[in-house]
Design an enzyme around this catalytic site. Structure first.
Site, mmCIF file in Angstrom:
data_model
loop_
_atom_site.group_PDB
_atom_site.id
_atom_site.type_symbol
_atom_site.label_atom_id
_atom_site.label_comp_id
_atom_site.label_asym_id
_atom_site.label_seq_id
_atom_site.Cartn_x
_atom_site.Cartn_y
_atom_site.Cartn_z
ATOM 1 C CD GLN A 204 -14.030 -21.365 17.408
ATOM 2 O OE1 GLN A 204 -13.796 -20.536 16.535
ATOM 3 N NE2 GLN A 204 -14.277 -21.017 18.656
ATOM 4 C CG ASP A 245 -22.270 -21.221 22.648
ATOM 5 O OD1 ASP A 245 -22.228 -20.925 21.449
ATOM 6 O OD2 ASP A 245 -21.447 -21.979 23.191
#
Ligand code: MRU
Length: 370
Positions: A204, A245
């Protein structure tokens, strides 16, 4: 956020036949093709949207949350009437919940959409669900913008700031979390240089963070995941900011695998390590990081890699010997004790249970406004 100079969002919904046309299409930037191809992917049903979340066509906690909310709004638009209506919605809600287990925004958003539609006449529910999903997307973009303003005072011009994974606008509806203060610093004449960990196995950092920073004109260097120790020791990194997260009630933060070891390294070298996250990522029902579910993904993500050949084809290649086995935990937990602070839309919060509880109790917490 700007793509080729044009303002846009990571995910949104469109009703092809107008609001009464029945179907609802969820549209998203296809993050599996970036940085090699920029394409908008269309999800025609809530099942397609759930699949897009699972396969990581869209990823990053707030973006998963927004896609989940739109997915449930799709289910309300698709659902049959009468007795089959409630079971259809319940099944869609469960399907969307099962897509990815760690990012808390998904659960927060699904509950908000379901609650918004509950109690209203059946014919109004689809419109209410979509209105709530749109509201959540707007709220999320604004929370992320304010995270940027909260983090801005941490910057001095020319600072070298490291980040891990992608916690920019691609991971949110707009602005990003870890990258939002970087964009604000860039706009306020304190342009930093960003060191982006490539972030194995899904890359990512190399694929997404480097691409979106280039779209915004922010200087960026990609570094191999194992380069940060050397650079920290040489004094070439002055601050680390990552996203999260899920943040537990005591400030422990789950984020992309590898975040924890960066935080340990930063502590060893006296480099401030911040986690940036909106309140929608905080799960106060998780007392600490040990109670955060950690997603294990397909080992093939470790055994294979995808890239673009010199003659322009996107290809997947095997990296490891045939028959080799792999483990692929997608997240780890950084203990609150390693954090310099939690950068939120309500300012920078000390990473401990008392300060977090105080901040949540006081919606009156002053939020930056300009
Ligand atoms: O597996 P991913 O790509 O969804 O993981 C994303 C991250 O770990 C991000 O850092 C996190 O979601 C914060 S996003 C603003």
């Amino acid at each position: 956020m700007k793509v080729q100079g044009k303002q846009m969002r990571t995910v949104w919904a469109e009703a092809p036949g107008g609001a009464d046309g029945g179907g609802l299409t969820v549209r998203m930037i296809d993050q599996q093709l970036l940085p090699h191809e920029f394409k908008i992917a269309d999800m025609a049903t809530h099942r397609h949207t759930a699949d897009a979340i699972r396969r990581m066509t869209i990823r990053g906690a707030p973006a998963i949350g927004a896609a989940g909310a739109y997915g449930l709004a799709q289910a309300f638009a698709e659902a049959p009437g009468g007795e089959q209506n409630a079971p259809y919605i319940d099944a869609a809600y469960e399907l969307l919940r099962q897509t990815r287990p760690t990012a808390y925004d998904l659960f927060y958003n699904l509950d908000r959409v379901r609650a918004a539609a509950a109690g209203s006449p059946e014919q109004d529910r689809a419109a209410r669900a979509l209105a709530e999903a749109d509201r959540l997307a707007d709220e999320s973009a604004d929370r992320c913008r304010r995270i940027g303003l909260s983090g801005l005072p941490l910057f001095e011009a020319g600072m070298h700031v490291m980040t891990h994974c992608n916690a920019g606008w691609l991971a949110t509806v707009d602005w990003g979390t870890a990258l939002s203060p970087i964009y604000q610093a860039h706009r306020h004449g304190k342009a930093p240089v960003v060191l982006a960990d490539e972030t194995r196995p899904r890359l990512q950092g190399a694929n997404l963070t480097a691409w979106e920073l280039a779209q915004e004109g922010v200087e960026c260097e990609i570094i191999a995941d194992n380069a940060s120790g050397l650079l920290m020791r040489r004094g070439e990194i002055q601050m680390v900011i990552t996203g999260a997260d899920r943040v537990a009630a005591n400030g422990d933060a789950a984020n992309k695998i590898g975040t924890y070891e960066k935080a340990v390294l930063a502590r060893e070298h006296n480099i401030p390590f911040y986690v940036a996250a909106p309140f929608s990522t905080f799960d106060l029902n998780c007392p600490d990081g040990d109670s955060i579910p950690i997603e294990e993904r397909d080992p093939d993500e470790v055994l294979y890699a995808q890239g673009k050949t010199d003659d322009g084809r996107i290809e997947r290649v095997r990296l490891a010997p045939e028959g080799a086995r792999a483990r692929n935990p997608a997240f780890d937990v950084t203990p609150a004790a390693l954090l310099a602070g939690l950068i939120t839309e309500h300012g920078i919060i000390e990473p401990n249970a008392e300060a977090i509880a105080r901040a949540f109790a006081s919606e009156a917490a002053p939020a930056p406004t300009n």
